[in-house]
Design a protein around this motif. Structure first.
Motif, PDB file in Angstrom:
ATOM      1  N   ARG A 125       6.612 -23.412  62.099  1.00 37.34           N
ATOM      2  CA  ARG A 125       6.355 -23.840  63.493  1.00 37.34           C
ATOM      3  C   ARG A 125       4.900 -23.588  63.873  1.00 37.34           C
ATOM      4  O   ARG A 125       4.269 -24.390  64.562  1.00 37.34           O
ATOM      5  CB  ARG A 125       7.275 -23.085  64.453  1.00 37.34           C
ATOM      6  N   TYR A 147      10.405 -18.339  71.505  1.00 34.17           N
ATOM      7  CA  TYR A 147      11.258 -18.432  70.321  1.00 34.17           C
ATOM      8  C   TYR A 147      10.431 -18.381  69.041  1.00 34.17           C
ATOM      9  O   TYR A 147      10.852 -17.845  68.042  1.00 34.17           O
ATOM     10  CB  TYR A 147      12.047 -19.754  70.324  1.00 34.17           C
ATOM     11  N   ASP A 148       9.251 -19.016  69.101  1.00 29.64           N
ATOM     12  CA  ASP A 148       8.521 -19.178  67.832  1.00 29.64           C
ATOM     13  C   ASP A 148       7.009 -18.962  67.991  1.00 29.64           C
ATOM     14  O   ASP A 148       6.247 -19.435  67.166  1.00 29.64           O
ATOM     15  CB  ASP A 148       8.802 -20.565  67.247  1.00 29.64           C
ATOM     16  N   ILE A 155       3.458 -13.370  59.755  1.00 26.46           N
ATOM     17  CA  ILE A 155       3.307 -14.429  60.750  1.00 26.46           C
ATOM     18  C   ILE A 155       2.042 -14.198  61.572  1.00 26.46           C
ATOM     19  O   ILE A 155       1.288 -15.115  61.878  1.00 26.46           O
ATOM     20  CB  ILE A 155       4.556 -14.453  61.654  1.00 26.46           C
ATOM     21  N   LEU A 158       9.449 -19.626  61.386  1.00 25.50           N
ATOM     22  CA  LEU A 158       8.377 -19.330  62.347  1.00 25.50           C
ATOM     23  C   LEU A 158       7.021 -19.722  61.781  1.00 25.50           C
ATOM     24  O   LEU A 158       6.185 -20.309  62.476  1.00 25.50           O
ATOM     25  CB  LEU A 158       8.387 -17.838  62.684  1.00 25.50           C
TER      26      LEU A 158
END
Ligand code: SF4
Length: 381
Positions: A251, A368-369, A284, A248
């Motif tokens: 990305r 998703y990311d 993140i 993640l």
């Protein structure tokens, strides 16, 4: 002329007469899911409560799904023609749940006295050009310690056709057989990471790749930092929770230029996730906040369907998400884990994503990311 080969191997030719231009009138039967022949104490399906999508009660163990979707299979239900088929059609790589290479321990874990001896089976395939990603679900007191070392050693000895092995701590639900299986302690997870590191160091020296990986959850339960993104190569087992956090982060960095210009500054964005990722997501979110200028709030939800010990975001029921978002008119946007719905946009408890979206006060997007939902229009639920 229609040529068919029956499961027994017998070949038959049919002469079909039909007017030119008309369809043949032959329809292929949809493939039936191959059922599992095992009865693991930690079986996720056996632990499923009532009230979910029907498909979730099927214990599948299907090498075709393994090849096509990366589902892990045990290969304990293969018939002789399956073996030939895998080789003939080069169904490679396959994803295999090994758990233990000692046949007695493996049969115990799978609760299947007839389970095939996995190393000779894998070797047979390897000699015919099939390769494998493998996993060990770590059950403390059964396949950890010396058994784990033996398993990793046996798999390593099969050579580079065993592309990777992951060590994943067993995940139990409140409906699992707790008198027979428990989750590993912090120290047991640390010991498993020690074994993973030993084999990874050896593999890096011999083959240039770590080969052996601990699941993110193993590090989380061991209270140890995750390896860097480069460690995971192509993140081949990220769907199995191996390197998912680092993936993640990668990305988000790749989408950085687009994220910087999307106008999220000062917006309040809720991130819905399971309790497993909740402690990992701050790493993140720090990146996301710095790039977008938005305020993120992590909503780490307990799984109200399976029980609090099921922590992955992909298994969150729609009702738990609805309950968390229903009164949150202070949020400008909510990101929902895209892996928690199937292709028909149904959550685990059969709630439909659009129905959920209609009942909450903010727009919701499936993600998703994070970068996929925050760049452009995203995918609205
Ligand atoms: S292999 Fe074990 S965990 Fe997987 S479906 Fe079969 S019984 Fe369940």
């Amino acid at each position: 002329m229609l040529r068919a080969r029956l499961p027994s191997g017998e070949e038959i030719e049919y002469d079909v007469e039909r007017p030119e231009g008309l369809p043949m009138g032959v329809m292929l039967e949809p493939p039936r899911i191959r059922r599992c022949a095992n009865h693991c104490d930690f079986c996720f399906v056996d632990g499923n409560p009532q009230g979910m999508r029907q498909a979730l009660y099927i214990r599948d163990d299907d090498y075709r799904l393994s090849f096509r979707y990366g589902n892990f299979a045990t290969l304990t239900n293969l018939k002789p023609w399956d073996l030939e088929r895998i080789v003939e059609y080069r169904l490679s790589p396959l994803y295999v749940s090994v758990h233990a290479t000692d046949p007695v321990v493996r049969r115990w874990l799978l609760r299947n006295p007839e389970a095939t001896d996995v190393i000779p089976q894998l070797r047979w395939f390897v000699e015919r050009g099939i390769s494998f990603h493998t996993q060990v679900v770590l059950v403390p007191g059964i396949n950890d310690g010396p058994q784990l070392v033996r398993t990793l050693s046996d798999l390593y000895s099969l050579g580079p056709a065993i592309l990777s092995v992951s060590v994943v701590p067993v995940a139990l639900t409140e409906f699992s057989k707790h008198s027979l299986v428990r989750q590993p302690t912090r120290e047991e997870c640390r010991a498993a990471i020690g074994a993973v590191d030993d084999f990874a160091a050896r593999a890096v020296a011999d083959r240039g790749v770590p080969w052996c990986y601990g699941a993110d959850d193993l590090y989380l339960q061991a209270e140890l930092p995750l390896p860097p993104a480069e460690w995971y190569g192509d993140f081949e087992q990220r769907e199995n929770g191996v390197g998912a956090v680092r993936y993640l982060q990668t990305r988000i960095q790749a989408a950085r230029p687009a994220l910087e210009t999307e106008g999220w500054r000062d917006k309040r964005i809720g991130i819905v996730t399971g309790t497993a990722m909740a402690p990992l997501i701050p790493q993140i979110v720090t990146d996301l906040t710095q790039i977008t200028g938005a305020h993120f709030e992590i909503l780490g939800l307990e799984n109200t369907l399976f029980g609090p010990s099921v922590t992955t975001a992909g298994l969150l029921p729609g009702k738990a998400i609805l309950a968390a978002l229903q009164s949150r008119s202070d949020l400008d946007l909510a990101l929902l884990p895209a892996e928690s719905v199937n292709d028909d946009l149904l959550f685990m408890d059969d709630m439909e994503a659009h129905a959920l979206a209609a009942q909450v006060p903010m727009p919701v997007r499936l993600s998703y990311d994070f970068a996929d939902a925050l760049v452009g229009e995203g995918v609205a639920a």
